[in-house]
Write an enzyme that holds these catalytic residues in place. Structure first.
Site, mmCIF file in Angstrom:
data_model
loop_
_atom_site.group_PDB
_atom_site.id
_atom_site.type_symbol
_atom_site.label_atom_id
_atom_site.label_comp_id
_atom_site.label_asym_id
_atom_site.label_seq_id
_atom_site.Cartn_x
_atom_site.Cartn_y
_atom_site.Cartn_z
ATOM 1 N N TYR B 119 0.818 -1.215 0.000
ATOM 2 C CA TYR B 119 0.000 0.000 0.000
ATOM 3 C C TYR B 119 0.846 1.257 0.000
ATOM 4 O O TYR B 119 0.493 2.272 -0.590
ATOM 5 C CB TYR B 119 -0.966 -0.003 1.187
ATOM 6 C CG TYR B 119 -2.230 -0.739 0.881
ATOM 7 C CD1 TYR B 119 -3.083 -0.288 -0.111
ATOM 8 C CD2 TYR B 119 -2.556 -1.910 1.546
ATOM 9 C CE1 TYR B 119 -4.237 -0.976 -0.426
ATOM 10 C CE2 TYR B 119 -3.702 -2.608 1.232
ATOM 11 C CZ TYR B 119 -4.540 -2.135 0.248
ATOM 12 O OH TYR B 119 -5.681 -2.820 -0.081
ATOM 13 N N GLU B 215 1.181 -30.234 11.731
ATOM 14 C CA GLU B 215 0.912 -29.490 10.503
ATOM 15 C C GLU B 215 -0.076 -28.343 10.705
ATOM 16 O O GLU B 215 0.173 -27.231 10.274
ATOM 17 C CB GLU B 215 0.382 -30.450 9.433
ATOM 18 C CG GLU B 215 0.166 -29.764 8.091
ATOM 19 C CD GLU B 215 -0.037 -30.740 6.951
ATOM 20 O OE1 GLU B 215 0.387 -31.893 7.071
ATOM 21 O OE2 GLU B 215 -0.624 -30.329 5.936
ATOM 22 N N ASP B 267 0.586 -34.690 7.546
ATOM 23 C CA ASP B 267 -0.304 -35.574 6.784
ATOM 24 C C ASP B 267 0.515 -36.517 5.921
ATOM 25 O O ASP B 267 1.604 -36.177 5.465
ATOM 26 C CB ASP B 267 -1.225 -34.745 5.876
ATOM 27 C CG ASP B 267 -2.267 -33.993 6.680
ATOM 28 O OD1 ASP B 267 -2.419 -34.312 7.872
ATOM 29 O OD2 ASP B 267 -2.903 -33.090 6.113
#
Lengths: 649, 387
Positions: B119, B215, B267
């Site tokens: 910005y 995770e 996972d």
């Protein structure tokens, strides 16, 4: 049952099946009438070797009734023939010969007259003059549909002869007979050149006048494109006068009549020709009834068919005829003579297109003649790219009129259906610009909103979303209806335009500010119906169409690629310039270097880098590249000039 | 217009002069690098040469696996970014803008997020309708370019990313002067900041014996609620998927400075494998930071391809592999740092053979706390992990 069986006259048949001749609805009836009259006039002028000048007057008499007057400066018609030509169906000079002409069967103008009589009860009025001192023959006739015979109403069934000179003119004014006696815009100007011969036909009929797509105006405009040697004066029902002036004074070469070519003859016809022939030997028969068959070729054919060259034509049985037919197919015979076809020619195509369609790039290609079923034909294609579109050229007055006339419910539909080549994308863009709703009814627009619409139509860049405008011609006659059924449209659709720089979605016309004009000239154009609106697809015709389209497409591709390149060079520089300021500011903020010094240094560098683009941009002040060699069938117009022409015209 | 700009520049310059004396040595070095970059533009422009930046390439083609150090290192390939090249002109301009933005931050002694910088620098280019940056995604890669180009770390440019990932456990630390006891963080945990350098975070007291990195937040929540870290005396972290730099750097510091082993529970799918790979060897994109990010000794305790049978999971928890997964798995198996590890090759081959993947949450189908009470403790006692 048997008692009610009787002959049907051609006239009766067509009176009931008027759609076959193009009189399906009032709007089309008006167009067909004018078309037939103008086509006949042009044929007559060209055959007589006169530069055609056509006057078309359309006048509203009552609601849904129009009086159509078409006059030419042709040779005129001898008195005896007038009633037959205009009052008998299937009477004409063109049906029995193989020669390129606009009309073919001799149905057109008499059918128009018949339609007029059927719908309004008013007779067809014909005036014709064959030379300066000869009188004007004036007839009022109607067609007797039962007998297919003309019925003359005036002068006790014999017509009236109006003497030449002022006396005759006075008589005509008194009886309300229209005749244009002088050239030029002002017919009362006594100094103007006199029209010494010509024919005028006036038909009053039930019709509807509409502008734009499929209109009389469009027909005349397209006729002017394909006939650069013709001048047309046109007065529309609202009294507006427009003229299309000729851009060349040379008449097209006169097409010659030809004999059929062996390749186009089917077995049955061959047998019939053998029977009818008066030649005594086969050699004589072959050389005299066919074109391009020399005694040598005849000998070859006979040898191949195992027939004696000197055999009598009467002795040829079915078996021999079949062998001869096979021999014809297998022997190489040169294509029919091409002087029976008068193509417009690349130069005149460019001229004609440039005269009427504004653009920046024009290319034309005339294919060598080819043959389908033994009929010679020739395909010509011309393409105009760029410039403004119909939607952009429309004046505010015309727009108001168009809005009043339309019966379409939404503005979007109105835009798409009224203006040729304006796709839905462009219509959306226009509406977005005006901030009017898509579903707004055109009838409810306020004056201020029309202003907005008009402005938007001129300002929005329509080039991209607009679809290609395809003008189809057969023997210089514009074909305005049934585009989907026509071999020409199919060829345009089937061509892959993407390599030529246009975008095209599958199975549709390419988009871009392109007008494509395709002309098929032939001694016998194979129309799909009697209303002569679509060309049938013979493989030979399709092939020629494809090749011609590819020829102009390649040139267009070259031009567009170059244009893109030049534009890129120009853009390159502007992109650099755009970022230089930012770079200079950022750098000076980091190391407190002097911004303007750095900026100027970078500017010098940018100019050096894009010097190449400079050269091409600055020569003659517009983007041009000298090494592009497009050949001589190309016309490139300065875009600024296009704009100038628009403002002056 | 030009006048205005010059005046603005002067203001900045004088401010800079005032601030410079207060800058730390690291900031001074970064500023020096930035000024060097700008000076090169000025000198090339003066010599009428093409201004350019040679930015080290950030792609697989320019990373090397250092077998001795056991992490990914960046190669020597560079991409030349030219100002006078149509496709590069804009990114060249953006690079300079990011440079000037960072300089401003350093001089004012302030930090901002990368979104903040976006910005700060976003404005319409004069005389056009074009913005310097259209989206933040235009800006982020440029920031990374500046980092590698200057050889500076993100925090040295006074930038931070969105913070992601939480920590809980027997560890006390000082975060910018505040003392934080990670064993008293309630259910929320300590949010790991983006900048965790010794200047910001100092370790105080640590009784934990190892770190368990999971995770996702959901799994981390399970472990925290069951007070796994208290029972097993460890530190519990998660990185909300691919861990951000703050988490990776913190793990690296804990591992190196406190000498704790790192265990990962991820996972059983190609993405889980890659998270492990990034923690262990560093990422391809940020290969230049591997030195301070990678933890070559990190271990992978689960989930394993064999867990479906070993733990007797119900068939309903299986998720079929898609084409993308299979492709990615083969790609990972081919990475030099996995290529010669037989256990890993077997692991990946088995997943491909199973043709399904397993999420850590799938263990909940056994029992809500199966993962914290049985699965992880079993793996730890059995020393059953992949390296």
């Amino acid at each position: 049952m048997a008692a009610s069986q009787r002959d049907i006259s051609v006239s009766e048949f067509f009176a009931k099946n008027r759609h076959l001749l193009g009189f399906d609805n009032p709007r089309k009836a008006l167009l067909t009438t004018i078309k037939e009259a103008v086509d006949n006039s042009l044929d007559a002028c060209e055959e007589a070797g006169l530069l055609p000048e056509i006057w078309v007057h359309v006048e509203a008499t009552e609601t849904n009734r129009y009086k159509v007057g078409v006059q030419d400066n042709g040779p005129g018609i001898v008195k005896r023939q007038i009633p037959l030509i205009f009052g008998k169906l299937l009477y004409g000079s063109k049906f029995h010969r193989l020669r390129m002409s606009r009309g073919q069967q001799g149905i057109g103008i008499s059918a128009a007259g018949m339609y007029g009589v059927l719908t309004t009860g008013k007779p067809v009025k014909i005036s014709s003059k064959i030379s300066k001192r000869k009188p004007i023959h004036y007839y009022e006739i109607q067609i007797d549909t039962k007998k297919n015979k003309p019925e003359i109403l005036n002068g006790r069934g014999d017509g009236v002869d109006i003497p030449a000179g002022t006396k005759g003119e006075a008589w005509m004014t008194k009886h309300g007979i229209e005749w244009i006696a002088r050239y030029g815009e002002d017919p009362t100007d006594a100094n103007a050149k006199e029209v010494v011969s010509g024919t005028r036909v006036t038909i009053e009929l039930e019709a509807k006048y509409q502008r734009r797509r499929g209109s009389v105006d469009e027909y005349l405009e397209q006729t002017a494109i394909a006939n650069p040697h013709v001048t047309i004066h046109y007065v529309d029902p609202d009294g507006g006068y427009r003229s299309y002036n000729r851009s060349t004074d040379t008449l097209p070469a006169e097409p010659k009549e030809i004999k059929p070519h062996p390749y186009g003859v089917e077995l049955g016809r061959l047998i019939a020709m053998l029977k009818a022939s008066e030649a005594s030997t086969m050699s004589q028969f072959l050389t005299s009834s066919f074109s391009r068959v020399s005694p040598a070729v005849a000998r070859k054919l006979c040898t191949a068919a195992e027939i004696k060259v000197r055999a009598s034509t009467r002795r040829i049985g079915r078996g021999e005829a079949d062998r001869l037919y096979q021999a014809i197919q297998q022997t190489k015979i040169s294509a029919p003579k091409t002087d029976c076809i008068a193509p417009i020619g690349e130069e005149l195509l460019l001229k004609g297109l440039h005269q009427v369609v504004p653009g920046e790039f024009y290319v034309a290609s005339t294919r060598p003649p080819s043959v389908y079923r033994g009929n010679p034909f020739q395909i010509e294609v011309a393409l105009a790219y760029g410039g403004t579109t119909v939607a952009q050229r429309v004046t505010r007055e015309t727009l108001v009129e168009l809005i009043q006339q339309t019966d379409l419910r939404t503005l979007r539909q109105f835009l798409i259906h009224t203006f040729d080549g304006l796709g839905s994308g462009s219509a959306e863009n226009i509406l977005k610009e005006t901030e009017l709703g898509t579903r707004k009814s055109p009838a409810k627009l306020k004056a201020k909103e029309i202003d907005q619409l008009h402005e938007a139509m001129q300002n929005v860049k329509l080039g991209e979303g607009q679809t290609m405008n395809v003008l189809r011609y057969a023997n210089r006659v514009p074909l305005q209806f049934q585009p989907a059924a026509c071999a020409i449209t199919q060829s345009v659709l089937n061509a892959n335009w993407r390599p030529y720089g246009l975008s095209q979605s599958r199975g549709s016309l390419p988009t871009g500010p392109v007008t494509l004009m395709i002309h098929m000239a032939s001694v016998w154009v194979p129309f799909t119906s009697e209303s002569k609106e679509a060309v049938a697809s013979y493989p030979e015709i399709q092939k020629e169409l494809r090749l011609a389209i590819q020829a102009v497409g390649r040139k267009l591709g070259m031009y567009l690629r170059r244009r893109v390149r030049v534009r890129q060079e120009g853009e390159r520089r502007s992109i650099f310039l755009r970022y230089l300021g930012e770079v200079a500011t950022a750098v000076s903020e980091i190391n407190a270097a002097d911004r303007s010094t750095l900026y100027n240094q970078l500017l010098v560098l940018a100019k050096k880098k894009t010097a190449e683009a400079d050269v091409k941009l600055d020569r003659r002040g517009r983007p041009i590249e000298e090494e592009l060699d497009l050949g001589d069938n190309v016309l490139i117009v300065d875009p600024n000039e296009v704009a100038d022409n628009l403002t002056t015209s | 217009m030009a006048k205005k700009k010059i005046r603005r520049k002067k203001v900045v310059a004088t401010k800079a002069a005032v601030k410079r004396s207060r800058l730390g040595p690291r900031d001074r070095k970064t500023i020096q690098e930035l000024v060097g970059m700008a000076d090169r533009v000025v000198s090339t422009a003066r010599r009428r040469r093409d201004p350019h930046l040679d930015i080290p390439t950030r792609s697989l083609s320019n990373v090397k696996f250092n077998r001795r150090k056991r992490f990914i290192e960046m190669g020597n390939n560079t991409n030349r970014r030219l100002l006078f090249n149509l496709s590069q002109a804009k990114s060249y301009m953006q690079t300079m803008l990011v440079g000037s933005g960072c300089k401003q931050l350093i001089e004012q002694g302030k930090n901002t997020s990368i979104r903040g910088l976006y910005y700060m620098l976003k404005h319409t280019i004069e005389g056009t309708k074009e913005n310097t940056f259209e989206e933040q995604s235009d800006c982020d890669p440029i920031i990374e370019d500046v980092e590698v180009f200057l050889g500076s770390l993100r925090e040295e440019l006074h930038l931070y990313a969105d913070k992601r990932g939480e920590m809980v456990g027997n560890l006390q630390l000082e975060d910018n002067g505040d003392l934080i006891d990670c064993s008293r963080m309630g259910s929320g945990g300590y949010g790991i900041p983006s900048i965790v350098e010794p200047s910001a975070i100092k370790f105080k007291k640590c009784r934990a014996k190892f770190v368990l990195h999971v995770e996702k937040g959901t799994v981390w929540q399970r472990f925290n609620e069951d007070k796994f870290w208290r029972k097993h005396n460890c530190i519990l972290t998660h990185g909300a998927g691919q861990p951000p730099r703050g988490v990776r750097r913190l793990l690296n510091r804990i591992h190196n400075e406190l000498d704790l082993p790192i265990f990962c529970l991820l996972d059983n799918d190609p993405w889980g494998y890659y998270i492990y790979s990034v923690i262990k060897q560093g990422s391809i994109n940020l290969a230049y930071e591997s030195q301070r990010m990678a933890i070559p000794k990190a271990r992978y305790i689960g989930l394993r391809s064999k867990d479906y049978e070993r733990c007797n999971l119900s068939p309903s928890v299986r998720i079929d592999l898609n084409d993308n997964d299979r492709k990615r798995a083969r790609q990972i198996a081919g990475y030099p740092w996995f290529e010669h590890k037989k256990a890993w090759q077997k692991e990946i081959a088995m997943m491909l053979k199973n043709n399904f993947k397993l999420e850590v949450e799938s263990l909940i189908s056994k029992d809500i706390s199966y993962v914290t009470e049985q699965y992880v403790p079993d793996r730890l006692t059995d020393k059953d992990w992949l390296d």
